[in-house]
Design a protein around this motif. Sequence first.
Motif, mmCIF file in Angstrom:
data_model
loop_
_atom_site.group_PDB
_atom_site.id
_atom_site.type_symbol
_atom_site.label_atom_id
_atom_site.label_comp_id
_atom_site.label_asym_id
_atom_site.label_seq_id
_atom_site.Cartn_x
_atom_site.Cartn_y
_atom_site.Cartn_z
ATOM 1 N N GLN A 1 0.098 12.251 3.534
ATOM 2 C CA GLN A 1 1.546 12.969 3.981
ATOM 3 C C GLN A 1 1.038 13.834 5.609
ATOM 4 N N GLU A 2 0.198 14.361 5.701
ATOM 5 C CA GLU A 2 -0.326 14.378 7.364
ATOM 6 C C GLU A 2 0.262 13.735 8.233
ATOM 7 N N GLU A 3 -0.383 12.335 8.591
ATOM 8 C CA GLU A 3 0.245 11.300 9.295
ATOM 9 C C GLU A 3 1.271 10.763 8.525
ATOM 10 N N GLY B 1 -10.561 6.886 5.358
ATOM 11 C CA GLY B 1 -11.972 8.427 5.896
ATOM 12 C C GLY B 1 -11.800 9.269 5.431
ATOM 13 N N VAL B 2 -11.631 8.744 3.809
ATOM 14 C CA VAL B 2 -11.930 9.989 2.379
ATOM 15 C C VAL B 2 -12.713 9.146 1.332
ATOM 16 N N LYS B 3 -12.701 10.714 0.268
ATOM 17 C CA LYS B 3 -13.426 10.488 -0.913
ATOM 18 C C LYS B 3 -12.706 10.035 -2.034
ATOM 19 N N ASN B 4 -11.469 10.397 -2.086
ATOM 20 C CA ASN B 4 -10.512 10.959 -3.196
ATOM 21 C C ASN B 4 -9.213 10.825 -3.162
ATOM 22 N N ALA B 5 -8.431 10.251 -4.170
ATOM 23 C CA ALA B 5 -7.374 10.664 -4.526
ATOM 24 C C ALA B 5 -6.931 12.032 -3.398
ATOM 25 N N VAL B 6 -6.911 12.626 -4.330
ATOM 26 C CA VAL B 6 -6.106 14.052 -3.280
ATOM 27 C C VAL B 6 -6.485 13.683 -1.424
ATOM 28 N N GLU B 7 -7.463 13.703 -1.130
ATOM 29 C CA GLU B 7 -7.773 13.598 -0.286
ATOM 30 C C GLU B 7 -7.086 12.393 0.606
ATOM 31 N N ASN C 1 -8.359 -1.735 -6.116
ATOM 32 C CA ASN C 1 -8.407 -2.555 -5.104
ATOM 33 C C ASN C 1 -7.994 -1.983 -3.699
ATOM 34 N N HIS C 2 -6.126 -1.798 -4.008
ATOM 35 C CA HIS C 2 -5.506 -1.539 -2.834
ATOM 36 C C HIS C 2 -6.312 0.093 -2.486
ATOM 37 N N ARG C 3 -6.624 0.545 -3.485
ATOM 38 C CA ARG C 3 -6.738 2.209 -3.521
ATOM 39 C C ARG C 3 -7.491 1.918 -2.603
ATOM 40 N N GLU D 1 0.930 -1.317 0.136
ATOM 41 C CA GLU D 1 0.059 0.189 0.410
ATOM 42 C C GLU D 1 0.674 1.147 0.003
ATOM 43 N N LYS D 2 1.340 1.778 0.372
ATOM 44 C CA LYS D 2 3.163 2.632 0.662
ATOM 45 C C LYS D 2 3.400 2.744 -0.815
ATOM 46 N N ALA D 3 3.721 1.753 -1.298
ATOM 47 C CA ALA D 3 4.227 1.535 -2.678
ATOM 48 C C ALA D 3 3.484 2.297 -3.902
ATOM 49 N N ILE D 4 2.308 1.904 -3.390
ATOM 50 C CA ILE D 4 0.986 2.001 -4.384
ATOM 51 C C ILE D 4 0.900 3.630 -3.905
ATOM 52 N N VAL D 5 0.628 3.725 -3.016
ATOM 53 C CA VAL D 5 0.314 5.606 -2.526
ATOM 54 C C VAL D 5 1.305 6.505 -2.969
ATOM 55 N N ARG D 6 2.582 6.050 -2.398
ATOM 56 C CA ARG D 6 3.070 7.122 -3.150
ATOM 57 C C ARG D 6 3.443 7.520 -4.384
ATOM 58 N N PHE D 7 2.833 6.137 -5.491
ATOM 59 C CA PHE D 7 3.361 6.855 -6.756
ATOM 60 C C PHE D 7 2.264 7.423 -7.372
ATOM 61 N N ILE D 8 0.943 7.617 -6.143
ATOM 62 C CA ILE D 8 -0.442 7.790 -6.196
ATOM 63 C C ILE D 8 -0.041 9.551 -5.907
ATOM 64 N N ILE D 9 1.011 9.254 -4.986
ATOM 65 C CA ILE D 9 1.545 11.055 -4.749
ATOM 66 C C ILE D 9 2.138 11.625 -6.069
ATOM 67 N N ASP D 10 2.849 10.745 -6.403
ATOM 68 C CA ASP D 10 3.450 11.574 -7.613
ATOM 69 C C ASP D 10 2.869 11.942 -9.324
ATOM 70 N N GLY D 11 1.723 11.468 -9.397
ATOM 71 C CA GLY D 11 0.516 11.680 -9.749
ATOM 72 C C GLY D 11 0.221 10.746 -10.700
ATOM 73 N N ASP D 12 0.460 9.230 -10.696
ATOM 74 C CA ASP D 12 0.561 8.471 -11.374
ATOM 75 C C ASP D 12 -1.151 7.770 -11.762
ATOM 76 N N SER D 13 -1.469 7.090 -12.180
ATOM 77 C CA SER D 13 -2.759 6.290 -12.546
ATOM 78 C C SER D 13 -2.584 5.426 -12.584
ATOM 79 N N SER D 14 -3.517 4.577 -12.156
ATOM 80 C CA SER D 14 -3.481 2.914 -11.654
ATOM 81 C C SER D 14 -2.998 1.833 -12.919
ATOM 82 N N ARG D 15 -2.882 2.244 -13.734
ATOM 83 C CA ARG D 15 -2.595 1.186 -15.069
ATOM 84 C C ARG D 15 -0.427 1.860 -15.200
#
Length: 216
Positions: free
Chosen positions: A211-213, A199-205, A189-191, A160-174
């Motif tokens: 990052q906050e936690e 407790g968030v609703k989208n990728a931005v949140e 599914n991981h996302r 999950e950490k690996a996936i979220v780091r790529f999300i932070i970089d702006g990468d798409s699921s593909r």
Amino acid sequence: MNRIKVLLADDHTIVRNGIMSLLESSPEIEIVGEAGDGAEALAKVKDLLPDVLMIDIAMPVMNGIEAAQEVSKYHTHTKALMLSMHNNEDYILKSVEAGAYGYLLKDTTRDEILRALQTVARGEKYFSPSVSHIIVSSYLQKVKETEKVKSKKTKLSKKEKAIVRFIIDGDSSREIAEKLNLSVRTVDNHRANMMKRLGVKNAVELVKKVQEEKLA
């Protein structure tokens, strides 16, 4: 000045007499009645309309905690003040949950009883120092346990950490799927699981929360 009307409830006559002897000299207190068990206390609360029901816990027919709960639900003009020999967390917390406005130990002083009656009659809470300590300690323990559970819920796995780091970089699921050799569905599914747990609703949140936690 209106006197505080007090109903005493204890299954030991000698205890009731002792409390009455302590309070009868006070010009601001009026003992309007006494009861030997919780059921009798409730009946007299209805008839006598006392400001304060000073009640023991361990009594026959109906115990003081059950009586206090009934008073807090159906006789809100009367405030229950527990007077007990039991200085243990279970009795104290159950009394608070039942709606009791105060809790005193039977070895307390006359001055503290008067202080408690005055405070409770005003609709405020009163707990002796040792009782307050138990209540605060219990509250802090619950906060600690809640934080522990929360920490477990928000802890991310290595993947999950690996996936979220790529999300932070702006990468798409593909793009993430290709980089981690996963299917797009697995990444999605991981996302979704991370968003639900945090407790968030989208990728931005999601990114903001991570990052906050400092989760990744």
